[in-house]
Design an enzyme around this catalytic site. Structure first.
Site, short mmCIF file in Angstrom:
data_model
loop_
_atom_site.label_atom_id
_atom_site.label_comp_id
_atom_site.label_asym_id
_atom_site.label_seq_id
_atom_site.Cartn_x
_atom_site.Cartn_y
_atom_site.Cartn_z
N HIS A 66 0.87 -1.17 0.00
CA HIS A 66 0.00 0.00 0.00
C HIS A 66 0.92 1.23 0.00
O HIS A 66 1.41 1.63 1.05
CB HIS A 66 -0.89 0.02 1.24
CG HIS A 66 -1.79 -1.18 1.37
ND1 HIS A 66 -3.10 -1.17 0.94
CD2 HIS A 66 -1.56 -2.41 1.89
CE1 HIS A 66 -3.65 -2.36 1.20
NE2 HIS A 66 -2.73 -3.13 1.76
N ARG A 68 0.03 4.24 -0.91
CA ARG A 68 -0.76 5.39 -0.41
C ARG A 68 -1.01 6.51 -1.41
O ARG A 68 -1.67 7.49 -1.06
CB ARG A 68 -0.11 5.98 0.85
CG ARG A 68 0.11 5.00 1.99
CD ARG A 68 -1.16 4.35 2.43
NE ARG A 68 -1.00 3.64 3.70
CZ ARG A 68 -1.83 2.70 4.14
NH1 ARG A 68 -2.88 2.36 3.39
NH2 ARG A 68 -1.65 2.11 5.29
N ASN A 98 -6.87 0.57 -2.28
CA ASN A 98 -7.58 1.39 -1.29
C ASN A 98 -6.85 2.71 -1.05
O ASN A 98 -6.39 3.02 0.05
CB ASN A 98 -7.83 0.63 0.01
CG ASN A 98 -6.60 -0.07 0.56
OD1 ASN A 98 -5.66 -0.36 -0.17
ND2 ASN A 98 -6.62 -0.34 1.85
N HIS A 183 -8.93 -10.37 0.74
CA HIS A 183 -8.77 -10.11 2.18
C HIS A 183 -9.97 -10.76 2.85
O HIS A 183 -11.11 -10.32 2.67
CB HIS A 183 -8.74 -8.61 2.43
CG HIS A 183 -8.66 -8.22 3.87
ND1 HIS A 183 -7.78 -7.26 4.33
CD2 HIS A 183 -9.34 -8.63 4.97
CE1 HIS A 183 -7.92 -7.12 5.63
NE2 HIS A 183 -8.88 -7.93 6.05
N HIS A 240 -2.61 -12.57 3.24
CA HIS A 240 -2.19 -12.54 4.65
C HIS A 240 -2.91 -13.55 5.55
O HIS A 240 -3.62 -13.18 6.49
CB HIS A 240 -2.29 -11.14 5.24
CG HIS A 240 -3.48 -10.32 4.82
ND1 HIS A 240 -4.77 -10.77 4.86
CD2 HIS A 240 -3.55 -9.04 4.37
CE1 HIS A 240 -5.59 -9.83 4.44
NE2 HIS A 240 -4.88 -8.75 4.15
N ASP A 321 2.41 -6.75 2.79
CA ASP A 321 1.28 -5.90 3.15
C ASP A 321 1.80 -4.58 3.72
O ASP A 321 1.27 -4.06 4.71
CB ASP A 321 0.35 -6.60 4.13
CG ASP A 321 -0.99 -5.88 4.32
OD1 ASP A 321 -1.28 -4.95 3.52
OD2 ASP A 321 -1.74 -6.23 5.25
N HIS A 325 1.72 4.25 8.09
CA HIS A 325 0.94 5.34 8.69
C HIS A 325 1.91 6.20 9.49
O HIS A 325 2.96 5.72 9.95
CB HIS A 325 -0.11 4.80 9.67
CG HIS A 325 -1.15 3.93 9.05
ND1 HIS A 325 -2.22 4.42 8.36
CD2 HIS A 325 -1.28 2.56 9.05
CE1 HIS A 325 -2.97 3.40 7.94
NE2 HIS A 325 -2.42 2.28 8.36
#
Length: 455
Positions: A66, A68, A98, A183, A240, A321, A325
């Protein structure tokens, strides 16, 4: 200019041997020769990379990240995270949908591809995200440019939950020939568990995360996904895996395959992530929300069984994964703290430590992190050290201890749950399409990778 990687031990297709890799000026592997080359026998216009004492691996293909961008770039973007990938021996990434906007329209997919073409330091591809009502778009996807369909059967960051049975039926019907990466967590079970946990606190302690996002939630959703895949003869890759019980649902595949890069692909396969292999629920006391991910890191028994599954064939790929953040966004407990951890820069050295612990062999590591990702997603001419293939290569040195400090972290978020850990392996160099994109601590920020071509 040609390049020769000289004096290393190459790990490729189930074997390890001393050999030299000759790379042509167009960035492809030209020859793999017995290690007889010396500086005196190399043409003056050839660059020599001395890999004496090192292992030479196919570049890692991380099929689950991810990065971002767009829309969440305070956490990370394609430039910073591909830089981290290069520093970790990762030469190819597949990014998840996402983001903001979500990669659930053709326009959003093209925009991501455009962004990567200007700023990714390694090779790139982007999953197309499934929603409750966009399955009709699958037929318009370029099968050579997209690795697969990402399906969230449990709510996670970005709220891309697909929860209507009729929508799931259409997704599994219309996805072929693309694989579905799912997922798998049952949201109704998670919601019920959260309500129970909230009776004692409005933000339950992170140690309750594996109770809230429980084994039951994972198993129920994985069972449903497998039933749908079998019903519609759809290829399913379960992301995962986090529980021992889910492993029992996955058929075992051969652990070493030689020959064709596109050996027979099983209908149902599974991914383990580095975080679930490194950590267990016992680590919440030490690391808190730094290891809060979805699905949750679970018991030491689950961790042990996942490690066992690396060697027995129940796990087909290992990915990260990678989900950065800001630390401020990781504050709180089960309800408020963001889920996800940055792992792409340190995934290879972490897995090599499992080799040292005899959890798996270095040949099996290469199978799980390079060969099988290439086979499973039908990547063209990457993932193996073969003449004619792109020279995506990681050079790693054993018995070279170093301690991870924050100043070493390339990811924008600037932290890692592995800070303070002393590693025994070091990524010395990363070549992407024959270009030395990372060398002894320095990323070549001028280099731009290539879009991955599939099928």
């Amino acid at each position: 200019m040609k390049t020769i990687i000289r004096g290393g031990r190459i790990v490729n297709e189930g074997t390890t041997r001393k050999a030299d890799v000759v790379i042509s000026d167009d960035g492809r592997i030209e020859q793999i020769l017995p290690s007889l080359v010396t500086r005196d026998t190399v043409a003056t216009d050839t660059e020599v990379i001395d890999a004496t004492g090192c292992y030479v691996l196919p570049g890692i293909i991380d099929t689950h990240v991810h990065f971002r961008e767009p829309g969440l770039t305070e956490k990370a973007d394609i430039e910073t995270e591909s830089r981290a990938a290069a520093a970790g021996g990762v030469t190819t990434f597949f990014d998840m949908p996402n983001t903001k906007p979500q990669t659930t329209t053709l326009e959003a997919l093209r925009e991501k591809q455009r962004l990567a073409a200007g700023k990714s330091h390694v090779n790139y591809a982007f999953f197309f995200g499934a929603t409750n009502d966009n399955a009709d778009l699958f037929a318009q996807l370029d099968l050579h440019a997209v690795p697969g369909i990402k399906l969230f059967m449990g709510s996670s960051t970005g709220n891309m939950l697909v929860d209507r049975d009729e929508a799931l039926e259409r997704i599994f019907t219309l996805a072929a020939p693309l694989p579905i990466m799912a997922h798998c967590e049952d949201t109704s079970i998670i919601d019920r568990n959260m309500q129970t946990a909230l009776e004692g606190s409005d933000d339950p302690d992170v140690s309750l995360h594996p109770f809230i996002r429980s084994e039951e939630a994972c198993i129920a959703s994985t069972q449903k996904a497998i039933a749908l895949a079998k019903k519609h003869n759809a290829r399913l890759h379960i992301a995962h895996i986090s529980t021992a019980e889910e492993l029992d649902l996955i058929p075992s595949a051969p652990t070493v395959s030689r020959g064709s890069a596109t050996a027979a692909i099983p209908l149902i396969t599974a991914e383990a992530t580095v975080g679930h292999l490194l950590f267990s629920s016992q680590d919440y006391a030490r690391l808190g929300t730094r290891i809060k991910v979805n699905p949750a890191v679970k018991s030491p028994v689950d961790q042990f069984m996942l490690r066992q599954a690396l060697a027995d064939g129940h796990i087909t790929t290992v990915a990260t994964d990678h989900a950065p953040h800001l630390l401020a966004q990781k504050e709180g407990g089960c309800r408020r703290a963001a889920s996800g951890m940055p792992m792409v820069q340190f995934s290879l050295v972490s897995m090599l430590e499992l080799v040292d612990e005899h959890v798996l062999t270095i040949e099996r590591l290469v199978e799980l992190m390079a060969h099988n990702p290439a086979r499973l997603f039908e990547v063209r001419q990457r993932g193996f050290l073969r003449p004619g293939y792109q020279a995506d290569i990681a050079i790693v040195r054993p018995r070279s201890p170093w301690k991870l400090t924050p100043d070493m972290i390339e990811s924008r978020c600037g932290w890692s749950p592995l800070e303070g850990h002393e590693f025994n392996w070091r990524v010395e160099a990363t070549l992407c399409n024959g270009h030395l994109v990372y060398n002894n601590g320095v990323v070549d920020r001028s280099y731009i990778g290539q879009p991955v071509v599939f099928r």
